[in-house]
Design an enzyme around this catalytic site. Structure first.
Site, PDB file in Angstrom:
ATOM      1  N   ASP A  36       0.857  -1.191   0.000  1.00 10.83           N
ATOM      2  CA  ASP A  36       0.000   0.000   0.000  1.00 10.83           C
ATOM      3  C   ASP A  36       0.895   1.244   0.000  1.00 10.83           C
ATOM      4  O   ASP A  36       1.878   1.323   0.748  1.00 10.83           O
ATOM      5  CB  ASP A  36      -0.908  -0.009   1.233  1.00 10.83           C
ATOM      6  CG  ASP A  36      -2.047   0.992   1.109  1.00 10.83           C
ATOM      7  OD1 ASP A  36      -3.207   0.546   1.083  1.00 10.83           O
ATOM      8  OD2 ASP A  36      -1.782   2.214   1.050  1.00 10.83           O
ATOM      9  N   HIS A 101     -10.166  -5.358  -2.992  1.00  8.64           N
ATOM     10  CA  HIS A 101      -8.831  -5.533  -2.413  1.00  8.64           C
ATOM     11  C   HIS A 101      -8.937  -5.912  -0.946  1.00  8.64           C
ATOM     12  O   HIS A 101      -9.765  -5.382  -0.215  1.00  8.64           O
ATOM     13  CB  HIS A 101      -7.965  -4.282  -2.577  1.00  8.64           C
ATOM     14  CG  HIS A 101      -8.619  -2.995  -2.169  1.00  8.64           C
ATOM     15  ND1 HIS A 101      -9.546  -2.352  -2.965  1.00  8.64           N
ATOM     16  CD2 HIS A 101      -8.495  -2.239  -1.047  1.00  8.64           C
ATOM     17  CE1 HIS A 101      -9.955  -1.252  -2.351  1.00  8.64           C
ATOM     18  NE2 HIS A 101      -9.346  -1.158  -1.185  1.00  8.64           N
ATOM     19  N   PHE A 102      -8.090  -6.845  -0.547  1.00 10.56           N
ATOM     20  CA  PHE A 102      -7.944  -7.190   0.861  1.00 10.56           C
ATOM     21  C   PHE A 102      -6.706  -6.474   1.379  1.00 10.56           C
ATOM     22  O   PHE A 102      -5.634  -6.569   0.786  1.00 10.56           O
ATOM     23  CB  PHE A 102      -7.744  -8.700   1.048  1.00 10.56           C
ATOM     24  CG  PHE A 102      -9.007  -9.501   0.941  1.00 10.56           C
ATOM     25  CD1 PHE A 102      -9.511  -9.863  -0.305  1.00 10.56           C
ATOM     26  CD2 PHE A 102      -9.681  -9.908   2.079  1.00 10.56           C
ATOM     27  CE1 PHE A 102     -10.682 -10.609  -0.406  1.00 10.56           C
ATOM     28  CE2 PHE A 102     -10.856 -10.658   1.982  1.00 10.56           C
ATOM     29  CZ  PHE A 102     -11.354 -10.999   0.743  1.00 10.56           C
TER      30      PHE A 102
HETATM   31  P1  AMP Z   1      -9.828   1.407   0.450  1.00 13.27           P
HETATM   32  O1  AMP Z   1     -10.168   2.561   1.331  1.00 13.27           O
HETATM   33  O2  AMP Z   1     -10.138   0.093   1.107  1.00 13.27           O
HETATM   34  O3  AMP Z   1     -10.457   1.524  -0.927  1.00 13.27           O
HETATM   35  O4  AMP Z   1      -8.250   1.441   0.293  1.00 13.27           O
HETATM   36  C1  AMP Z   1      -7.574   1.816  -0.868  1.00 13.27           C
HETATM   37  C2  AMP Z   1      -6.097   1.706  -0.572  1.00 13.27           C
HETATM   38  O5  AMP Z   1      -5.394   1.772  -1.786  1.00 13.27           O
HETATM   39  C3  AMP Z   1      -5.555   2.827   0.319  1.00 13.27           C
HETATM   40  O6  AMP Z   1      -4.974   2.245   1.495  1.00 13.27           O
HETATM   41  C4  AMP Z   1      -4.518   3.511  -0.561  1.00 13.27           C
HETATM   42  O7  AMP Z   1      -3.385   3.943   0.159  1.00 13.27           O
HETATM   43  C5  AMP Z   1      -4.178   2.415  -1.554  1.00 13.27           C
HETATM   44  N1  AMP Z   1      -3.697   2.893  -2.843  1.00 13.27           N
HETATM   45  C6  AMP Z   1      -4.289   3.783  -3.677  1.00 13.27           C
HETATM   46  N2  AMP Z   1      -3.539   3.968  -4.793  1.00 13.27           N
HETATM   47  C7  AMP Z   1      -2.456   3.163  -4.667  1.00 13.27           C
HETATM   48  C8  AMP Z   1      -1.310   2.898  -5.475  1.00 13.27           C
HETATM   49  N3  AMP Z   1      -1.127   3.492  -6.666  1.00 13.27           N
HETATM   50  N4  AMP Z   1      -0.384   2.021  -5.027  1.00 13.27           N
HETATM   51  C9  AMP Z   1      -0.546   1.413  -3.835  1.00 13.27           C
HETATM   52  N5  AMP Z   1      -1.607   1.604  -3.021  1.00 13.27           N
HETATM   53  C10 AMP Z   1      -2.553   2.472  -3.421  1.00 13.27           C
END
Ligand code: AMP
Ligand code: ZN
Length: 139
Positions: A36, A101-102
């Site tokens: 992440d 996503h998990f």
């Molecule tokens: P959610 O709130 O469950 O949708 O979490 C989305 C997660 O994706 C967050 O923890 C972000 O930090 C992560 N995220 C978003 N864009 C990226 C990226 N390009 N690379 C890695 N993690 C990402």
């Protein structure tokens, strides 16, 4: 790698295709795991299907069945036995990226990792029975 189930405009589909860089941890034919970008603790990783769907319940079973063993492998490799495995569905449930996503979030201490507000309710036995009936009717 088959890209038939990916979409053009999704950030995680682009990561799977290698169009956006990521810190890849591991992958299988059907799943991909990467760090992440804004971790809650060191080692915070995301495990995603190589199949675009916003919601957990939209995933075909074969993709779902591939995800959890990969999450387990990464959880073990992260070297901590305390962690949260979290999956959000929909904006109200704090889903920001609309591709399943998990999160694997190591919990190295009380201070680091996921902080959960857990607003528990206290339904009566009757309320619980009604809820059970509503769900079982559709199983
Ligand atoms: P959610 O709130 O469950 O949708 O979490 C989305 C997660 O994706 C967050 O923890 C972000 O930090 C992560 N995220 C978003 N864009 C990226 C990226 N390009 N690379 C890695 N993690 C990402
Ligand atoms: Zn996607």
């Amino acid at each position: 790698m088959a890209t038939t189930h990916l979409t053009d405009d999704c950030i995680f589909c682009k990561i799977i295709r290698g169009e956006i860089p990521s810190h890849k941890v591991a992958e299988t034919d059907k799943s991909y795991c990467f760090l992440d970008i804004n971790p809650l603790s060191e080692g915070h990783a995301l495990v995603i299907p190589k199949y675009h769907a916003q919601f957990f319940h939209e995933l075909p079973d074969d993709h779902l069945a591939d995800l959890l063993p990969l999450a387990k492998k990464v959880a073990v490799a992260s070297g901590l036995d305390q962690y949260n495995l979290l999956q959000n569905n929909g904006a109200m449930a704090h889903q920001v990226v609309p591709h399943v996503h998990f999160h694997i979030i190591p919990k190295p201490s009380q201070e680091q990792g996921l902080k959960i507000g857990w607003p528990q309710q206290q339904p009566s036995q009757d309320d619980l029975k009604k809820t059970l009936g509503r769900i079982k009717e559709k199983l």
